[in-house]
Design a protein around this motif. Sequence first.
Motif, PDB file in Angstrom:
ATOM      1  N   MET A   1       0.731  -1.023  -0.017  1.00 39.89           N
ATOM      2  CA  MET A   1      -0.210  -0.040   0.037  1.00 39.89           C
ATOM      3  C   MET A   1       0.508   1.587   0.394  1.00 39.89           C
ATOM      4  O   MET A   1       1.932   1.316   0.270  1.00 39.89           O
ATOM      5  CB  MET A   1      -0.915  -0.270   1.518  1.00 39.89           C
ATOM      6  N   VAL A   2       0.015   2.573  -0.799  1.00 40.60           N
ATOM      7  CA  VAL A   2       1.306   3.602  -0.786  1.00 40.60           C
ATOM      8  C   VAL A   2       0.392   5.005  -0.480  1.00 40.60           C
ATOM      9  O   VAL A   2      -0.887   4.361  -0.189  1.00 40.60           O
ATOM     10  CB  VAL A   2       1.931   4.001  -1.488  1.00 40.60           C
ATOM     11  N   ILE A   3       0.840   5.802  -0.587  1.00 42.82           N
ATOM     12  CA  ILE A   3      -0.295   6.807  -0.074  1.00 42.82           C
ATOM     13  C   ILE A   3       0.051   8.032  -1.399  1.00 42.82           C
ATOM     14  O   ILE A   3       0.953   8.570  -1.907  1.00 42.82           O
ATOM     15  CB  ILE A   3       0.123   7.746   1.056  1.00 42.82           C
ATOM     16  N   ALA A   4      -1.498   7.670  -2.104  1.00 40.36           N
ATOM     17  CA  ALA A   4      -1.522   8.979  -2.708  1.00 40.36           C
ATOM     18  C   ALA A   4      -1.957  10.441  -2.975  1.00 40.36           C
ATOM     19  O   ALA A   4      -2.560  10.348  -1.602  1.00 40.36           O
ATOM     20  CB  ALA A   4      -2.172   8.306  -4.329  1.00 40.36           C
ATOM     21  N   VAL A   5      -1.409  11.685  -3.357  1.00 44.60           N
ATOM     22  CA  VAL A   5      -1.636  12.409  -2.951  1.00 44.60           C
ATOM     23  C   VAL A   5      -1.746  13.971  -4.075  1.00 44.60           C
ATOM     24  O   VAL A   5      -1.310  13.054  -4.860  1.00 44.60           O
ATOM     25  CB  VAL A   5      -0.748  13.178  -2.457  1.00 44.60           C
ATOM     26  N   GLN A  51      -1.280  19.056  -8.776  1.00 44.02           N
ATOM     27  CA  GLN A  51       0.219  18.030  -8.290  1.00 44.02           C
ATOM     28  C   GLN A  51      -0.593  17.167  -8.019  1.00 44.02           C
ATOM     29  O   GLN A  51      -1.417  17.153  -7.146  1.00 44.02           O
ATOM     30  CB  GLN A  51       0.761  18.951  -7.370  1.00 44.02           C
ATOM     31  N   GLN A  52      -0.244  15.907  -8.045  1.00 52.56           N
ATOM     32  CA  GLN A  52      -0.206  14.441  -7.639  1.00 52.56           C
ATOM     33  C   GLN A  52       1.973  14.304  -6.974  1.00 52.56           C
ATOM     34  O   GLN A  52       2.951  14.153  -7.878  1.00 52.56           O
ATOM     35  CB  GLN A  52       0.209  13.424  -8.587  1.00 52.56           C
ATOM     36  N   GLY A  53       1.394  12.938  -6.042  1.00 53.95           N
ATOM     37  CA  GLY A  53       2.876  12.507  -5.655  1.00 53.95           C
ATOM     38  C   GLY A  53       2.750  11.707  -4.517  1.00 53.95           C
ATOM     39  O   GLY A  53       1.926  11.216  -4.261  1.00 53.95           O
ATOM     40  N   VAL A  54       3.007  10.929  -4.317  1.00 57.16           N
ATOM     41  CA  VAL A  54       3.513   9.602  -3.906  1.00 57.16           C
ATOM     42  C   VAL A  54       4.362   9.107  -2.570  1.00 57.16           C
ATOM     43  O   VAL A  54       5.268   9.735  -2.341  1.00 57.16           O
ATOM     44  CB  VAL A  54       3.645   8.467  -4.848  1.00 57.16           C
ATOM     45  N   TYR A  55       3.894   8.984  -1.145  1.00 54.03           N
ATOM     46  CA  TYR A  55       4.445   8.323  -0.275  1.00 54.03           C
ATOM     47  C   TYR A  55       4.578   7.304   0.020  1.00 54.03           C
ATOM     48  O   TYR A  55       3.709   5.971  -0.297  1.00 54.03           O
ATOM     49  CB  TYR A  55       4.468   9.383   1.228  1.00 54.03           C
ATOM     50  N   ARG A  56       4.938   6.662   0.996  1.00 51.93           N
ATOM     51  CA  ARG A  56       5.194   4.795   1.488  1.00 51.93           C
ATOM     52  C   ARG A  56       4.716   5.224   2.688  1.00 51.93           C
ATOM     53  O   ARG A  56       3.973   4.102   2.743  1.00 51.93           O
ATOM     54  CB  ARG A  56       6.745   4.425   1.773  1.00 51.93           C
ATOM     55  N   ALA A  98      -0.662   7.432 -13.931  1.00 49.77           N
ATOM     56  CA  ALA A  98      -0.957   7.330 -12.850  1.00 49.77           C
ATOM     57  C   ALA A  98      -2.734   7.351 -12.641  1.00 49.77           C
ATOM     58  O   ALA A  98      -3.303   7.688 -12.955  1.00 49.77           O
ATOM     59  CB  ALA A  98      -0.623   8.416 -11.354  1.00 49.77           C
ATOM     60  N   ASP A  99      -2.574   5.439 -12.038  1.00 46.47           N
ATOM     61  CA  ASP A  99      -4.176   4.759 -11.902  1.00 46.47           C
ATOM     62  C   ASP A  99      -4.181   3.965 -10.538  1.00 46.47           C
ATOM     63  O   ASP A  99      -3.324   3.284 -10.033  1.00 46.47           O
ATOM     64  CB  ASP A  99      -4.871   4.073 -13.236  1.00 46.47           C
ATOM     65  N   GLY A 100      -5.511   3.870 -10.070  1.00 51.63           N
ATOM     66  CA  GLY A 100      -5.588   2.921  -9.397  1.00 51.63           C
ATOM     67  C   GLY A 100      -6.310   3.074  -7.805  1.00 51.63           C
ATOM     68  O   GLY A 100      -6.524   4.285  -8.176  1.00 51.63           O
ATOM     69  N   PRO A 101      -6.670   2.156  -7.254  1.00 49.00           N
ATOM     70  CA  PRO A 101      -7.258   2.966  -5.975  1.00 49.00           C
ATOM     71  C   PRO A 101      -6.778   3.698  -4.913  1.00 49.00           C
ATOM     72  O   PRO A 101      -7.573   4.689  -4.645  1.00 49.00           O
ATOM     73  CB  PRO A 101      -7.866   1.173  -5.012  1.00 49.00           C
ATOM     74  N   GLY A 102      -5.089   3.836  -5.100  1.00 47.79           N
ATOM     75  CA  GLY A 102      -4.999   4.421  -4.179  1.00 47.79           C
ATOM     76  C   GLY A 102      -5.541   6.448  -4.493  1.00 47.79           C
ATOM     77  O   GLY A 102      -5.710   7.228  -3.895  1.00 47.79           O
ATOM     78  N   TRP A 103      -5.398   6.580  -5.814  1.00 47.54           N
ATOM     79  CA  TRP A 103      -5.604   7.756  -6.790  1.00 47.54           C
ATOM     80  C   TRP A 103      -6.607   8.117  -6.483  1.00 47.54           C
ATOM     81  O   TRP A 103      -7.460   9.349  -6.338  1.00 47.54           O
ATOM     82  CB  TRP A 103      -4.849   7.622  -7.912  1.00 47.54           C
ATOM     83  N   TYR A 104      -7.520   6.597  -6.909  1.00 47.65           N
ATOM     84  CA  TYR A 104      -9.379   6.543  -6.833  1.00 47.65           C
ATOM     85  C   TYR A 104      -9.815   7.878  -5.431  1.00 47.65           C
ATOM     86  O   TYR A 104     -10.689   8.669  -5.140  1.00 47.65           O
ATOM     87  CB  TYR A 104     -10.345   5.743  -7.347  1.00 47.65           C
ATOM     88  N   ALA A 105      -8.824   6.847  -4.449  1.00 50.79           N
ATOM     89  CA  ALA A 105      -9.298   7.527  -2.905  1.00 50.79           C
ATOM     90  C   ALA A 105      -8.475   9.148  -2.634  1.00 50.79           C
ATOM     91  O   ALA A 105     -10.071   9.514  -1.635  1.00 50.79           O
ATOM     92  CB  ALA A 105      -8.605   6.285  -1.841  1.00 50.79           C
ATOM     93  N   ALA A 106      -7.299   8.883  -3.219  1.00 53.00           N
ATOM     94  CA  ALA A 106      -6.973  10.937  -2.667  1.00 53.00           C
ATOM     95  C   ALA A 106      -8.092  11.634  -3.839  1.00 53.00           C
ATOM     96  O   ALA A 106      -8.602  12.639  -2.933  1.00 53.00           O
ATOM     97  CB  ALA A 106      -6.268  11.037  -3.416  1.00 53.00           C
TER      98      ALA A 106
END
Length: 145
Positions: A1-5, A51-56, A98-106
Amino acid sequence: MVIAVIADIVGSRELGDRSAAQRALDETIAQVERDRPLAVQPLTPTVGDEQQGVYRELPDALLSLLMVQLRLPEGLAFRFGVGIGEVRPVASVHGELADGPGWYAARAAIETVHAREQRAVPRTRTWIVGAPGQDEVMETVIAAS
């Protein structure tokens, strides 16, 4: 899992000099990353005022976003949507998307910020949403954040 912002600029349409504002945002993000390199992918402009970013880890994302917000010059602010879930690249002739549930949640989180920021005092600027399938520990962490 990662953190999409997903971050967007508060009041971007009313900025007198959008290019100067973007330079200030870019410099602020770069400085935060130099001081505390926590991002897998630092906040990067995508389109318009977004803007978009990703964190662990969630604490890494929240610390980084707080530092960005605190360092922005007077008159500039972001609102943040924080999504927890899988992110994955999608091949395109224009490069990876960029795609996936993390981005949908963001995206769901930033929409919540938009809806709540006008009625909350102080104004809501950040919200966290977990994609479906989060374990109990992450659900508790999200609820406590």
